[in-house]
Design a protein around this motif. Structure first.
Motif, PDB file in Angstrom:
ATOM      1  N   ALA A  85       0.921  -1.144  -0.013  1.00 10.23           N
ATOM      2  CA  ALA A  85       0.165   0.036   0.083  1.00 10.23           C
ATOM      3  C   ALA A  85       0.717   1.224  -0.048  1.00 10.23           C
ATOM      4  O   ALA A  85       0.568   2.390  -0.635  1.00 10.23           O
ATOM      5  CB  ALA A  85      -0.846  -0.065   1.163  1.00 10.23           C
ATOM      6  N   LEU A  86       1.948   1.249   0.837  1.00 12.30           N
ATOM      7  CA  LEU A  86       2.802   2.330   0.720  1.00 12.30           C
ATOM      8  C   LEU A  86       3.780   2.670  -0.446  1.00 12.30           C
ATOM      9  O   LEU A  86       4.086   3.850  -0.685  1.00 12.30           O
ATOM     10  CB  LEU A  86       3.810   2.346   2.215  1.00 12.30           C
ATOM     11  N   VAL A  87       3.919   1.591  -1.168  1.00  8.24           N
ATOM     12  CA  VAL A  87       4.844   1.917  -2.284  1.00  8.24           C
ATOM     13  C   VAL A  87       4.171   1.836  -3.418  1.00  8.24           C
ATOM     14  O   VAL A  87       4.640   1.451  -4.670  1.00  8.24           O
ATOM     15  CB  VAL A  87       6.108   0.938  -1.979  1.00  8.24           C
ATOM     16  N   HIS A  88       2.795   1.426  -3.548  1.00 13.86           N
ATOM     17  CA  HIS A  88       2.419   1.083  -4.717  1.00 13.86           C
ATOM     18  C   HIS A  88       2.325   1.849  -6.067  1.00 13.86           C
ATOM     19  O   HIS A  88       2.334   1.605  -7.168  1.00 13.86           O
ATOM     20  CB  HIS A  88       0.561   0.890  -4.670  1.00 13.86           C
ATOM     21  N   ASP A  89       2.866   3.260  -5.767  1.00 14.57           N
ATOM     22  CA  ASP A  89       3.026   4.309  -7.042  1.00 14.57           C
ATOM     23  C   ASP A  89       4.398   4.174  -7.365  1.00 14.57           C
ATOM     24  O   ASP A  89       4.800   5.059  -8.229  1.00 14.57           O
ATOM     25  CB  ASP A  89       2.465   5.385  -6.792  1.00 14.57           C
TER      26      ASP A  89
END
Length: 195
Positions: A85-89
């Motif tokens: 969730a924290l690094v999805h982008d």
């Protein structure tokens, strides 16, 4: 207990995905628990039980697994889920490599050969189910995290780690039973240690 544990872990991870915009649900046709439609923790809880049961059908159940290992495994999978969730982008290769590295560590520390099979099964089935749901417009992944037919490529190693830990949980449930309550095949085929 395994069903509930899987469902709670799923709610934490899915809330993280929704809160960060990794995923967004396109339906409100069913009740939600926290950020998830009610069917989501039910699916993950059911998958936890099925994978634990699958592990029990393989030989060489380890009797040395502990509750401490199970807690560590669940924490690792929830941590990997939240990390997605924290690094999805981020760029797809580094993000997927990070989650894959975590999944390999989970398997090396907590798993064995049959646990890897359980992990491999759910690493195929889990993303396939999510891909189908995305194409049915039930939910969508952020455009930066949908390179695997509409879902995040990081799902494959994340599901693998989940399968390894679910297999460990299955072994733990058998290891904690009194010997006279176990099926004869369990007491005969039990091994020790990891591959």
């Amino acid at each position: 207990m395994l069903f509930t544990l899987g469902g709670i872990a799923a709610l934490i991870g899915d809330h993280s995905h929704v809160a960060t915009g990794t995923t967004a649900y396109d339906t409100d046709a069913v009740p939600f628990i926290w950020s998830s439609p009610i069917w989501f923790p039910v699916l993950v809880g059911g998958a936890t039980v099925i994978l634990a049961e699958l592990r029990l059908h393989f030989p060489a159940l380890r009797d040395g697994v502990s509750a401490r290992q199970a807690v560590a495994g669940v924490a690792a999978v929830v941590g990997l889920y939240v990390t997605t969730a924290l690094v999805h982008d981020g760029p797809v290769v580094p993000v997927t490599a990070l989650i894959a590295a975590g999944a390999v560590i989970v398997w090396c520390v907590l798993g064995d050969g049959p646990a890897a099979v359980c992990g491999a099964v759910i690493a195929v089935v889990g993303p396939a189910v999510e891909i189908a749901l995305v194409h049915l417009d039930v939910f969508a992944y952020h455009p930066d995290a949908d390179q695997l037919f509409g879902v995040g490529p990081f799902l494959v190693p994340l599901y693998f780690a989940f399968g390894v830990v679910a297999a460990l949980l299955g072994e733990l449930t058998v290891a904690r039973r009194p010997v006279d309550a176990r099926p004869v095949c369990d007491t005969v085929s039990r091994g020790s240690g990891a591959d």
